[in-house]
Scaffold this motif. Structure first.
Motif, PDB file in Angstrom:
ATOM      1  N   ALA A  57       1.314  -1.158   0.163  1.00 42.30           N
ATOM      2  CA  ALA A  57       0.024  -0.170   0.182  1.00 42.30           C
ATOM      3  C   ALA A  57       0.543   1.151   0.096  1.00 42.30           C
ATOM      4  O   ALA A  57       1.927   1.117   0.264  1.00 42.30           O
ATOM      5  CB  ALA A  57      -0.832  -0.004   1.131  1.00 42.30           C
ATOM      6  N   VAL A  58       0.363   2.261   0.058  1.00 42.98           N
ATOM      7  CA  VAL A  58       0.551   3.543  -0.069  1.00 42.98           C
ATOM      8  C   VAL A  58       0.544   4.001   0.775  1.00 42.98           C
ATOM      9  O   VAL A  58      -1.426   4.696   0.611  1.00 42.98           O
ATOM     10  CB  VAL A  58       1.258   4.786  -1.496  1.00 42.98           C
ATOM     11  CG1 VAL A  58       2.378   3.631  -1.706  1.00 42.98           C
ATOM     12  CG2 VAL A  58      -0.181   4.515  -2.220  1.00 42.98           C
ATOM     13  N   ALA A  73      -5.506   9.781  -3.452  1.00 42.45           N
ATOM     14  CA  ALA A  73      -5.763   8.205  -4.039  1.00 42.45           C
ATOM     15  C   ALA A  73      -6.879   7.714  -4.973  1.00 42.45           C
ATOM     16  O   ALA A  73      -6.733   6.770  -5.356  1.00 42.45           O
ATOM     17  CB  ALA A  73      -5.829   7.589  -2.399  1.00 42.45           C
ATOM     18  N   SER A  74      -7.920   8.829  -5.354  1.00 41.49           N
ATOM     19  CA  SER A  74      -9.272   8.184  -5.700  1.00 41.49           C
ATOM     20  C   SER A  74      -8.735   8.218  -7.657  1.00 41.49           C
ATOM     21  O   SER A  74      -8.965   6.993  -9.062  1.00 41.49           O
ATOM     22  CB  SER A  74     -10.794   9.201  -5.743  1.00 41.49           C
ATOM     23  OG  SER A  74     -10.898   8.762  -4.659  1.00 41.49           O
ATOM     24  N   LEU A  86      -3.400   3.965   1.863  1.00 38.44           N
ATOM     25  CA  LEU A  86      -3.937   3.742   2.776  1.00 38.44           C
ATOM     26  C   LEU A  86      -4.330   5.625   3.395  1.00 38.44           C
ATOM     27  O   LEU A  86      -3.275   6.201   3.527  1.00 38.44           O
ATOM     28  CB  LEU A  86      -2.431   2.811   3.731  1.00 38.44           C
ATOM     29  CG  LEU A  86      -2.530   4.003   5.653  1.00 38.44           C
ATOM     30  CD1 LEU A  86      -4.068   2.837   6.480  1.00 38.44           C
ATOM     31  CD2 LEU A  86      -0.670   2.689   5.503  1.00 38.44           C
ATOM     32  N   VAL A  87      -5.740   5.385   3.209  1.00 41.69           N
ATOM     33  CA  VAL A  87      -6.301   6.953   3.552  1.00 41.69           C
ATOM     34  C   VAL A  87      -6.277   7.354   4.429  1.00 41.69           C
ATOM     35  O   VAL A  87      -6.727   6.627   5.354  1.00 41.69           O
ATOM     36  CB  VAL A  87      -6.972   6.440   2.239  1.00 41.69           C
ATOM     37  CG1 VAL A  87      -7.494   8.632   2.432  1.00 41.69           C
ATOM     38  CG2 VAL A  87      -7.560   6.626   1.594  1.00 41.69           C
ATOM     39  N   ALA A 105     -17.763   3.190  -0.895  1.00 41.51           N
ATOM     40  CA  ALA A 105     -17.664   3.895  -2.504  1.00 41.51           C
ATOM     41  C   ALA A 105     -16.463   3.392  -2.790  1.00 41.51           C
ATOM     42  O   ALA A 105     -15.833   3.077  -3.937  1.00 41.51           O
ATOM     43  CB  ALA A 105     -17.978   5.521  -2.914  1.00 41.51           C
ATOM     44  N   PHE A 106     -15.490   4.272  -2.281  1.00 42.66           N
ATOM     45  CA  PHE A 106     -13.594   3.675  -2.984  1.00 42.66           C
ATOM     46  C   PHE A 106     -13.362   2.041  -2.938  1.00 42.66           C
ATOM     47  O   PHE A 106     -13.039   1.752  -4.017  1.00 42.66           O
ATOM     48  CB  PHE A 106     -12.830   3.783  -1.677  1.00 42.66           C
ATOM     49  CG  PHE A 106     -11.292   4.682  -2.543  1.00 42.66           C
ATOM     50  CD1 PHE A 106     -10.869   5.407  -2.718  1.00 42.66           C
ATOM     51  CD2 PHE A 106     -10.543   3.260  -2.470  1.00 42.66           C
ATOM     52  CE1 PHE A 106      -9.251   5.821  -2.855  1.00 42.66           C
ATOM     53  CE2 PHE A 106      -9.397   3.511  -2.604  1.00 42.66           C
ATOM     54  CZ  PHE A 106      -8.925   4.549  -3.531  1.00 42.66           C
ATOM     55  N   GLN A 107     -14.009   1.479  -1.785  1.00 40.29           N
ATOM     56  CA  GLN A 107     -13.492  -0.016  -1.719  1.00 40.29           C
ATOM     57  C   GLN A 107     -14.303  -0.498  -2.859  1.00 40.29           C
ATOM     58  O   GLN A 107     -13.275  -1.012  -3.465  1.00 40.29           O
ATOM     59  CB  GLN A 107     -14.442  -0.764  -0.606  1.00 40.29           C
ATOM     60  CG  GLN A 107     -13.329  -1.658  -0.261  1.00 40.29           C
ATOM     61  CD  GLN A 107     -12.433  -2.090   0.269  1.00 40.29           C
ATOM     62  OE1 GLN A 107     -11.170  -0.878  -0.477  1.00 40.29           O
ATOM     63  NE2 GLN A 107     -12.351  -3.432   1.266  1.00 40.29           N
ATOM     64  N   GLU A 108     -15.031   0.019  -3.228  1.00 43.19           N
ATOM     65  CA  GLU A 108     -15.949  -0.628  -4.690  1.00 43.19           C
ATOM     66  C   GLU A 108     -15.467  -0.325  -5.208  1.00 43.19           C
ATOM     67  O   GLU A 108     -15.139  -1.299  -6.364  1.00 43.19           O
ATOM     68  CB  GLU A 108     -17.555  -0.437  -4.685  1.00 43.19           C
ATOM     69  CG  GLU A 108     -18.768  -0.560  -5.554  1.00 43.19           C
ATOM     70  CD  GLU A 108     -18.763  -2.257  -6.124  1.00 43.19           C
ATOM     71  OE1 GLU A 108     -18.992  -2.637  -6.913  1.00 43.19           O
ATOM     72  OE2 GLU A 108     -18.832  -2.979  -4.660  1.00 43.19           O
ATOM     73  N   LEU A 109     -14.631   0.934  -5.856  1.00 46.79           N
ATOM     74  CA  LEU A 109     -14.455   1.588  -7.442  1.00 46.79           C
ATOM     75  C   LEU A 109     -12.930   1.146  -7.473  1.00 46.79           C
ATOM     76  O   LEU A 109     -12.231   0.841  -8.626  1.00 46.79           O
ATOM     77  CB  LEU A 109     -14.483   2.941  -7.250  1.00 46.79           C
ATOM     78  CG  LEU A 109     -16.017   3.806  -7.624  1.00 46.79           C
ATOM     79  CD1 LEU A 109     -15.926   5.203  -7.158  1.00 46.79           C
ATOM     80  CD2 LEU A 109     -16.732   3.204  -8.774  1.00 46.79           C
TER      81      LEU A 109
END
Length: 373
Positions: A57-58, A73-74, A86-87, A105-109
């Motif tokens: 991860a970053v 991140a997106s 790692l937001v 939403a981030f996890q889905e996309l």
């Protein structure tokens, strides 16, 4: 034979800019300037590098000097394949239900490539910029409630919650994240350790000598046990690794020689007023400019000009791996690393140190004790 799992190696996304020198948050005051702008092209190049080199991860930081972590991140989701993000974000500045929705939403996309780093905030001046005037202990109690609501909403079952800081009814996300994002958290104070023990998955601390880190790990473990919980642990550190001991320390000495005395004075003044217990501990390590190797292979030079993580693991690849193993032996699983410049140092570590941990497990010793071949 040791039965340790492989360590989790993460890298850092410098959304405030990058440099061949040690830059710091002082640049917002005009005291230091990086020479690599954190534009989309550069961040894409760095994220692709971390992805290619096999970092898990970053860490995408948060703060006044950084690009917004969610947006940065997106933008990098379609530019990477396996890399997680790692937001970092500050609880209390948005509602926990909205944060749960954003994460879902981030996890889905992203196809399941999110972890969260909860940053409660240790600087009252910066918190005030966002209209947050709670005391430090209040912020940590609020953080614990925030994480509990977020995790409840992720179940997909509407959650009611009434606490000291939040009163929500039916908190839920439409699509529960799969997998559920791991929640990282940092903070060295009593209030921070208690909040971590109660709510999060991974406790993340800045790097100190192993004995000091061991004390924190054991304390947080004991606190978590009171809640019937077990946590994993990580450290945040810089790294300077080269083919030989002499080459690595030459880089460290060059970084030190190039530090602007005005920046040192500015940052020392900032850190001396910091509310953060972790920041005070980092400042103490770097207080004496003539004695910055605070433990064999652990150099506090970064802390002379950089708030936040102020220590670096320095040495040959085998020496760096040996010190990392010492931290693993006291319970550290996650290593969130960085170096200047971030692309070049990511290669040095990935090519020189990571392969030493890809080998079959060796009999337990006080360290790896591998040769520097």
């Amino acid at each position: 034979m040791t039965t340790q799992n492989a360590p989790h190696f993460h890298w850092f996304l410098p959304t405030a800019g990058d440099s061949r020198d040690v830059t710091s948050n002082a640049n917002v005051e005009g005291a230091a300037v990086g020479n690599r702008t954190a534009d989309l092209k550069y961040l894409t190049l760095l994220a692709k590098t971390a992805d290619t080199l096999g970092y898990e991860a970053v860490l995408t930081p948060t703060g006044t000097t950084c690009l917004d972590a969610w947006i940065a991140a997106s933008a990098l989701i379609p530019e990477t394949e396996r890399l997680k993000f790692l937001v970092a974000f500050r609880p209390g500045l948005i509602t926990p239900t909205l944060a749960a929705q954003q994460a879902a939403a981030f996890q889905e996309l992203s196809g399941g490539r999110l972890a969260l780093n909860i940053v409660t905030g240790g600087d009252a001046t910066e918190q005030a910029r966002f209209g947050d005037y709670l005391s430090k202990d209040e912020r940590y109690r609020r953080t614990a409630e925030f994480v509990e609501i977020v995790k409840g909403a992720w179940t997909g079952v509407p959650q009611d919650y009434k606490g000291e800081f939040y009163d929500v009814t039916g908190a839920v996300v439409a699509t529960p994240p799969n997998p559920v994002p791991e929640v990282f958290f940092g903070g060295a104070s009593e209030a921070a350790r208690e909040a971590a023990a109660r709510t999060v998955d991974t406790y993340l601390t800045w790097t100190e000598p192993p004995s000091a880190v061991a004390e924190i790990v054991e304390d947080v473990k004991a606190r978590a046990a009171k809640y019937g919980r077990e946590l994993t642990f990580g450290i945040r550190a810089h790294v300077i690794t080269r083919d030989t001991h002499e080459e690595a320390w030459a880089v460290a000495h060059k970084l030190l020689d190039r530090m602007d005395p005005n920046v040192v004075e500015f940052v020392r003044g900032f850190m001396n007023k910091a509310e953060s217990e972790g920041q005070r501990r980092q400042a103490a390590l770097s207080a004496d400019a003539d004695n910055l190797e605070v433990y064999p292979g652990l150099w506090a030079g970064y802390g002379r000009v950089r708030p936040g993580a102020g220590t670096a693991i320095v040495g040959s690849h085998a020496e760096v791996a040996d010190l990392i193993q010492q931290y693993r032996d006291i319970g550290i699983d996650h290593f969130v690393l960085s170096g200047n410049p971030h692309i070049e140092e990511a290669y040095w570590f990935a090519e020189g140190v990571k392969p030493l941990f890809d080998r079959p497990a060796a009999p337990e010793t006080s360290g790896l004790k591998v040769s520097a071949s």
